[in-house]
Write a protein that holds these residues in place. Structure first.
Motif, PDB file in Angstrom:
ATOM      1  N   GLU A 109       1.170  -1.307  -0.097  1.00 22.02           N
ATOM      2  CA  GLU A 109       0.085   0.308  -0.236  1.00 22.02           C
ATOM      3  C   GLU A 109       0.558   1.143  -0.317  1.00 22.02           C
ATOM      4  OE1 GLU A 109      -3.122   1.708   2.842  1.00 22.02           O
ATOM      5  OE2 GLU A 109      -3.255  -1.024   1.934  1.00 22.02           O
ATOM      6  N   ASP A 110       0.479   1.896  -0.738  1.00 21.84           N
ATOM      7  CA  ASP A 110       1.149   3.271  -0.780  1.00 21.84           C
ATOM      8  C   ASP A 110       3.300   2.762  -1.192  1.00 21.84           C
ATOM      9  OD1 ASP A 110      -0.822   4.351  -0.600  1.00 21.84           O
ATOM     10  OD2 ASP A 110      -0.510   5.060   1.529  1.00 21.84           O
ATOM     11  N   VAL A 112     -17.755   2.428 -10.691  1.00 22.83           N
ATOM     12  CA  VAL A 112     -17.626   1.485 -11.154  1.00 22.83           C
ATOM     13  C   VAL A 112     -16.427   1.759 -11.790  1.00 22.83           C
ATOM     14  CG1 VAL A 112     -17.579  -1.141 -12.690  1.00 22.83           C
ATOM     15  CG2 VAL A 112     -19.469   0.649 -11.175  1.00 22.83           C
ATOM     16  N   VAL A 113     -16.307   2.403 -12.882  1.00 19.88           N
ATOM     17  CA  VAL A 113     -15.474   2.936 -14.112  1.00 19.88           C
ATOM     18  C   VAL A 113     -14.138   3.062 -12.936  1.00 19.88           C
ATOM     19  CG1 VAL A 113     -14.535   3.784 -15.892  1.00 19.88           C
ATOM     20  CG2 VAL A 113     -16.702   3.536 -15.893  1.00 19.88           C
ATOM     21  N   LEU A 158      -8.871   2.545 -11.306  1.00 18.50           N
ATOM     22  CA  LEU A 158      -7.510   1.803  -9.412  1.00 18.50           C
ATOM     23  C   LEU A 158      -6.853   0.941  -9.435  1.00 18.50           C
ATOM     24  CD1 LEU A 158      -8.866   5.270  -7.581  1.00 18.50           C
ATOM     25  CD2 LEU A 158      -7.096   4.413  -8.717  1.00 18.50           C
ATOM     26  N   ARG A 159      -8.451   0.416  -8.945  1.00 21.20           N
ATOM     27  CA  ARG A 159      -7.485  -1.429  -8.686  1.00 21.20           C
ATOM     28  C   ARG A 159      -6.245  -1.659  -9.893  1.00 21.20           C
ATOM     29  NH1 ARG A 159      -9.774  -4.528  -4.738  1.00 21.20           N
ATOM     30  NH2 ARG A 159      -9.063  -6.450  -5.687  1.00 21.20           N
ATOM     31  N   ARG A 160      -6.679  -1.345 -11.218  1.00 21.11           N
ATOM     32  CA  ARG A 160      -5.961  -2.143 -12.127  1.00 21.11           C
ATOM     33  C   ARG A 160      -5.005  -1.474 -12.214  1.00 21.11           C
ATOM     34  NH1 ARG A 160     -10.760  -4.184 -16.314  1.00 21.11           N
ATOM     35  NH2 ARG A 160     -11.069  -5.552 -15.105  1.00 21.11           N
ATOM     36  N   GLY A 161      -4.374  -0.340 -11.361  1.00 23.39           N
ATOM     37  CA  GLY A 161      -3.545   0.617 -12.037  1.00 23.39           C
ATOM     38  C   GLY A 161      -3.572   1.606 -12.854  1.00 23.39           C
ATOM     39  N   VAL A 162      -5.066   1.740 -13.661  1.00 27.36           N
ATOM     40  CA  VAL A 162      -4.997   2.620 -14.775  1.00 27.36           C
ATOM     41  C   VAL A 162      -4.950   4.174 -14.744  1.00 27.36           C
ATOM     42  CG1 VAL A 162      -6.252   3.212 -16.740  1.00 27.36           C
ATOM     43  CG2 VAL A 162      -6.720   1.129 -16.448  1.00 27.36           C
TER      44      VAL A 162
END
Length: 168
Positions: free
Chosen positions: A3-4, A146-147, A152-156
């Motif tokens: 994390e971070d 959702v988007v 954020l989860r996928r690191g996009v």
């Protein structure tokens, strides 16, 4: 767990405890909103204007009340789930199941808000304005709920370092 950019040193039990506490904080906010909305919905049927609603508007009201009840019940289900498994050393499974309930509850809450918004706008404006506005609001929910989280989860989307965030 990372994390971070730093590694967190915690056992699976500590991680489950932390995730449970974080989830509870999130549930408190959503659950309160759902309960307040549901309470207001229940009072609508007892207003003088309710008798003037069209068949479509009454159907929307019934849908809003049903989805509101389902959202409230689902979000309260997190508490019941905890009560049922408390002390059985199943915190990781509890966190996973509660997370699923919260996601379902948020989805039901979004449908409730859409029904309420469509009903309100249908009563005070012309039909097509109500539909367009409701679709735009639901699209905004999809972006915010959702988007953005999936990105954020996928690191996009990169959050940057903690120092840069603190400077802003």
């Amino acid at each position: 767990m990372v994390e971070d950019g730093r590694r967190r040193e915690e056992s699976l039990s500590e991680q489950a405890d932390r995730r449970w506490n974080e989830l509870l904080q999130e549930v408190r906010v959503v659950q309160t909103g759902a309960q307040i909305l549901f309470g207001f919905l229940l009072s609508v049927a007892f207003t003088p204007r309710f008798g003037t609603l069209t068949t479509f508007e009454r159907a929307l009201y019934i849908a809003a009340v049903c989805f509101g009840a389902a959202a409230t019940g689902t979000l309260v289900g997190v508490v019941v789930l905890h009560f049922a498994v408390s002390g059985l050393q199943r915190k990781p499974s509890l966190v996973l199941s509660a997370r699923r309930l919260v996601l379902l509850g948020i989805g039901l809450l979004a449908i409730t808000v859409a029904c309420v918004l469509l009903l309100l706008l249908h009563v005070v404006t012309s039909g097509y304005i109500a539909w367009i506005t409701t679709v735009v609001v639901l699209a905004w929910f999809v972006v915010c709920w959702v988007v953005l989280p999936v990105s954020l989860r996928r690191g996009v989307i990169e959050g940057g370092s903690q120092e840069r965030v603190a400077e802003r």
